[in-house]
Design a protein around this motif. Structure first.
Motif, PDB file in Angstrom:
ATOM      1  N   ARG A   2       0.945  -1.090  -0.020  1.00  0.00           N
ATOM      2  CA  ARG A   2       0.067   0.084   0.035  1.00  0.00           C
ATOM      3  C   ARG A   2       0.918   1.215  -0.043  1.00  0.00           C
ATOM      4  N   GLU A   3       2.216   1.036   0.016  1.00  0.00           N
ATOM      5  CA  GLU A   3       2.934   2.324   0.023  1.00  0.00           C
ATOM      6  C   GLU A   3       3.750   2.576  -1.355  1.00  0.00           C
ATOM      7  N   PRO A   4       3.254   3.563  -2.129  1.00  0.00           N
ATOM      8  CA  PRO A   4       3.575   3.975  -3.365  1.00  0.00           C
ATOM      9  C   PRO A   4       5.260   4.112  -3.347  1.00  0.00           C
ATOM     10  N   ALA A   5       5.871   4.723  -2.467  1.00  0.00           N
ATOM     11  CA  ALA A   5       7.232   4.453  -2.313  1.00  0.00           C
ATOM     12  C   ALA A   5       8.011   3.650  -2.652  1.00  0.00           C
ATOM     13  N   LEU A   6       7.557   2.264  -2.156  1.00  0.00           N
ATOM     14  CA  LEU A   6       8.053   1.200  -2.218  1.00  0.00           C
ATOM     15  C   LEU A   6       7.959   0.276  -3.379  1.00  0.00           C
ATOM     16  N   ASN A   7       7.245   0.958  -4.206  1.00  0.00           N
ATOM     17  CA  ASN A   7       6.532   0.326  -5.579  1.00  0.00           C
ATOM     18  C   ASN A   7       7.156   0.918  -6.575  1.00  0.00           C
ATOM     19  N   ASP A   8       8.292   1.390  -6.496  1.00  0.00           N
ATOM     20  CA  ASP A   8       9.078   1.949  -7.585  1.00  0.00           C
ATOM     21  C   ASP A   8       9.807   1.264  -8.670  1.00  0.00           C
ATOM     22  N   PHE A   9       9.956   0.018  -8.272  1.00  0.00           N
ATOM     23  CA  PHE A   9      10.643  -0.802  -9.094  1.00  0.00           C
ATOM     24  C   PHE A   9       9.725  -1.688  -9.978  1.00  0.00           C
ATOM     25  N   ALA A  10       8.724  -2.047  -9.555  1.00  0.00           N
ATOM     26  CA  ALA A  10       7.679  -2.827 -10.298  1.00  0.00           C
ATOM     27  C   ALA A  10       6.479  -2.842  -9.659  1.00  0.00           C
ATOM     28  N   GLU A  11       5.388  -3.009 -10.565  1.00  0.00           N
ATOM     29  CA  GLU A  11       4.042  -2.890 -10.191  1.00  0.00           C
ATOM     30  C   GLU A  11       3.604  -4.152  -9.571  1.00  0.00           C
ATOM     31  N   VAL A  12       2.956  -4.372  -8.296  1.00  0.00           N
ATOM     32  CA  VAL A  12       2.629  -5.555  -7.708  1.00  0.00           C
ATOM     33  C   VAL A  12       1.487  -6.332  -8.432  1.00  0.00           C
ATOM     34  N   ASP A  13       0.559  -5.377  -8.841  1.00  0.00           N
ATOM     35  CA  ASP A  13      -0.401  -5.991  -9.616  1.00  0.00           C
ATOM     36  C   ASP A  13      -1.087  -7.403  -9.229  1.00  0.00           C
ATOM     37  N   LEU A  14      -1.732  -7.688  -7.989  1.00  0.00           N
ATOM     38  CA  LEU A  14      -1.873  -8.830  -7.438  1.00  0.00           C
ATOM     39  C   LEU A  14      -3.101  -9.610  -8.341  1.00  0.00           C
ATOM     40  N   ALA A  15      -3.923  -8.686  -8.855  1.00  0.00           N
ATOM     41  CA  ALA A  15      -4.913  -9.364  -9.868  1.00  0.00           C
ATOM     42  C   ALA A  15      -4.453 -10.080 -10.960  1.00  0.00           C
ATOM     43  N   ASP A  16      -3.162 -10.094 -11.295  1.00  0.00           N
ATOM     44  CA  ASP A  16      -2.492 -10.649 -12.369  1.00  0.00           C
ATOM     45  C   ASP A  16      -1.936 -12.087 -12.177  1.00  0.00           C
ATOM     46  N   PHE A  17      -1.860 -12.265 -10.677  1.00  0.00           N
ATOM     47  CA  PHE A  17      -1.466 -13.464 -10.442  1.00  0.00           C
ATOM     48  C   PHE A  17      -2.503 -14.668 -10.527  1.00  0.00           C
ATOM     49  N   VAL A  18      -2.411 -15.912 -10.986  1.00  0.00           N
ATOM     50  CA  VAL A  18      -3.342 -16.823 -11.179  1.00  0.00           C
ATOM     51  C   VAL A  18      -4.181 -17.009  -9.510  1.00  0.00           C
ATOM     52  N   PRO A  19      -5.232 -16.751  -9.543  1.00  0.00           N
ATOM     53  CA  PRO A  19      -5.934 -16.945  -8.389  1.00  0.00           C
ATOM     54  C   PRO A  19      -5.711 -17.855  -7.450  1.00  0.00           C
ATOM     55  N   LYS A  20      -5.869 -19.111  -7.879  1.00  0.00           N
ATOM     56  CA  LYS A  20      -5.834 -20.174  -6.912  1.00  0.00           C
ATOM     57  C   LYS A  20      -4.096 -20.318  -6.343  1.00  0.00           C
ATOM     58  N   ILE A  21      -3.260 -20.027  -7.290  1.00  0.00           N
ATOM     59  CA  ILE A  21      -1.664 -20.077  -7.019  1.00  0.00           C
ATOM     60  C   ILE A  21      -1.724 -19.048  -5.844  1.00  0.00           C
ATOM     61  N   PHE A  22      -1.985 -17.959  -6.017  1.00  0.00           N
ATOM     62  CA  PHE A  22      -2.007 -16.889  -5.244  1.00  0.00           C
ATOM     63  C   PHE A  22      -2.593 -17.034  -3.893  1.00  0.00           C
ATOM     64  N   TYR A  23      -3.787 -17.292  -3.696  1.00  0.00           N
ATOM     65  CA  TYR A  23      -4.325 -17.701  -2.593  1.00  0.00           C
ATOM     66  C   TYR A  23      -3.755 -18.942  -1.581  1.00  0.00           C
ATOM     67  N   ASP A  24      -3.533 -19.988  -2.587  1.00  0.00           N
ATOM     68  CA  ASP A  24      -3.032 -21.084  -1.663  1.00  0.00           C
ATOM     69  C   ASP A  24      -1.310 -20.844  -1.320  1.00  0.00           C
ATOM     70  N   THR A  25      -0.903 -20.047  -1.968  1.00  0.00           N
ATOM     71  CA  THR A  25       0.552 -19.960  -1.804  1.00  0.00           C
ATOM     72  C   THR A  25       0.732 -18.648  -0.541  1.00  0.00           C
ATOM     73  N   ALA A  26       0.207 -17.771  -0.780  1.00  0.00           N
ATOM     74  CA  ALA A  26       0.578 -16.402  -0.122  1.00  0.00           C
ATOM     75  C   ALA A  26      -0.229 -15.786   0.955  1.00  0.00           C
ATOM     76  N   VAL A  27      -1.534 -16.489   0.989  1.00  0.00           N
ATOM     77  CA  VAL A  27      -2.595 -15.827   1.886  1.00  0.00           C
ATOM     78  C   VAL A  27      -2.747 -16.872   3.038  1.00  0.00           C
ATOM     79  N   TYR A  28      -2.525 -16.314   4.343  1.00  0.00           N
ATOM     80  CA  TYR A  28      -2.628 -17.044   5.526  1.00  0.00           C
ATOM     81  C   TYR A  28      -3.512 -16.145   6.729  1.00  0.00           C
ATOM     82  N   ARG A  29      -4.011 -16.912   7.415  1.00  0.00           N
ATOM     83  CA  ARG A  29      -4.581 -16.143   8.847  1.00  0.00           C
ATOM     84  C   ARG A  29      -3.369 -16.627   9.939  1.00  0.00           C
ATOM     85  N   GLU A  30      -2.953 -15.488  10.568  1.00  0.00           N
ATOM     86  CA  GLU A  30      -1.945 -15.688  11.596  1.00  0.00           C
ATOM     87  C   GLU A  30      -2.367 -16.503  12.856  1.00  0.00           C
ATOM     88  N   ASP A  31      -3.783 -16.189  13.105  1.00  0.00           N
ATOM     89  CA  ASP A  31      -4.301 -16.980  14.270  1.00  0.00           C
ATOM     90  C   ASP A  31      -4.905 -18.440  13.952  1.00  0.00           C
TER      91      ASP A  31
END
Length: 355
Positions: A2-31
């Motif tokens: 969410r910090e524009p100053a840290l996204n100056d090398f490349a655009e994250v563009d989460l919506a471009d990741f294959v959805p199942k891959i992104f959610y299975d690999t990178a999304v967690y609940r800490e509790d």
């Protein structure tokens, strides 16, 4: 993110990741780290993820999924097509269901000609577990093996039917080469590459070792009442003790960007972004376009692993049961019951509360 100053090398563009891959690999609940994000078909959106109580812990960089390879020369041979139609009453096509797969594999099994229908990876290792979980999902079970509530879903009735189907092709009515009960990813690739089977399944592009074996084709693995080929993905994350988090984040966004992934695909990377697959599949000069098309389709419907700190040990216990049943040393139900006892002990020892 969410910090524009840290996204100056490349655009994250989460919506471009294959959805199942992104959610299975990178999304967690800490509790509740064993729980998977509930909706995995929609493009990833950070606000929706955090609103559901989850967070993003990395960005996916390499996606492996089970795809099927086959020898086009056999499937397109007029004599083979005529013989198959005469034998089965239907055209010879690349199988899209497991029933079709078994029929085609049986047709091409000719030990006297050193030709077999297919490979399986039934040796004791994660490969056997992955074979089983693919079939488990196809037979209507939970392809994660262990439920988010830590229930031992692999031992349910669909698991017994899936394991019986596996055993039938390997031992009861074999359509595989000798030695399949000890085969891993490597033996499977070399067996198919040598032209000993008409079909194979693996987690990377395949090769036929001689031009006389003809051309290679790819397709998604067959499905049953459902589909759920196994996939597993690597991601890049930042250690919370890192002294240079901002630069580490920049490196991750650049390495997982569409431009970087497209370049890395030249060396065999399996991308995690939809836009990269679109480019690779549409490129008429890309010799691996057919493989990437099959892999993209696989990743859209695949099922990853259970989220366990001791998944390696759990997988090994299930692999031992799969191997025992596949080799005919135990009935599928007995093998799964033994695996369930072993897995319950492993999970309890790791501090999990198994229902």
């Amino acid at each position: 993110m969410r910090e524009p100053a840290l996204n100056d090398f490349a655009e994250v563009d989460l919506a471009d990741f294959v959805p199942k891959i992104f959610y299975d690999t990178a999304v967690y609940r800490e509790d509740s780290p064993t729980v998977h994000f509930p909706a995995t078909d929609a493009p990833a959106a950070l606000d929706a993820i955090t609103a559901a109580g989850f967070d993003v812990y990395g960005l996916p960089i390499q996606a492996n999924g089970l795809t099927m390879a086959y020898r086009k020369s056999l499937f397109e041979d007029p004599a083979e097509r005529e013989a198959f139609a005469r034998h089965t009453g239907r055209p010879l096509t690349v199988p899209s269901t497991w029933d079709e797969f078994r029929t085609v594999a049986a047709f091409f099994t000719r030990p006297a000609q050193r030709l077999y229908g297919t490979t399986w990876m039934a040796g004791v290792g994660d490969w056997a577990t992955d074979d089983f979980k693919t079939l488990l999902a196809s037979f209507g079970g939970d392809g994660h093996l262990i439920g988010d509530d830590l229930s031992l879903r692999f031992a349910d009735e669909p698991g017994e039917r899936a394991l019986a189907f596996y055993r039938d092709m390997i031992t009861d009515n074999p359509v595989v080469p000798p030695g399949t009960a000890s085969a891993s990813w490597d033996e499977t690739a070399s067996t198919f590459g040598a032209g000993l089977t008409a079909m194979s399944m693996n987690y990377h592009s395949m090769k036929l070792y001689s031009p006389r074996l003809g051309e290679l084709g790819y397709a998604p693995v067959p499905r049953g009442q459902a589909a759920g080929p196994h996939f597993g993905t690597y991601m890049l994350s930042i250690n919370r003790s890192s002294a240079h988090k901002a630069w580490a984040y920049r490196a991750i966004t650049w390495l997982t960007s569409s431009a970087a992934q497209l370049e890395m695909a030249k060396a065999g990377l399996h991308p995690t972004r939809t836009s990269v697959y679109d480019r690779l599949v549409a490129d008429p000069a890309n010799p691996d376009a057919e493989f990437y098309r099959a892999l993209r389709n696989t990743l859209a419907i695949g099922v990853g692993r259970a989220r366990l700190t001791n998944y390696t040990e759990v997988s090994q216990a299930i692999a031992a049961a799969v191997n025992t049943a596949a080799a005919g040393r135990a009935e599928p139900r007995a093998a799964l019951d033994q695996a369930a006892r072993s897995v319950r002990r492993l999970l309890t020892a790791a501090g999990y509360e198994v229902p």
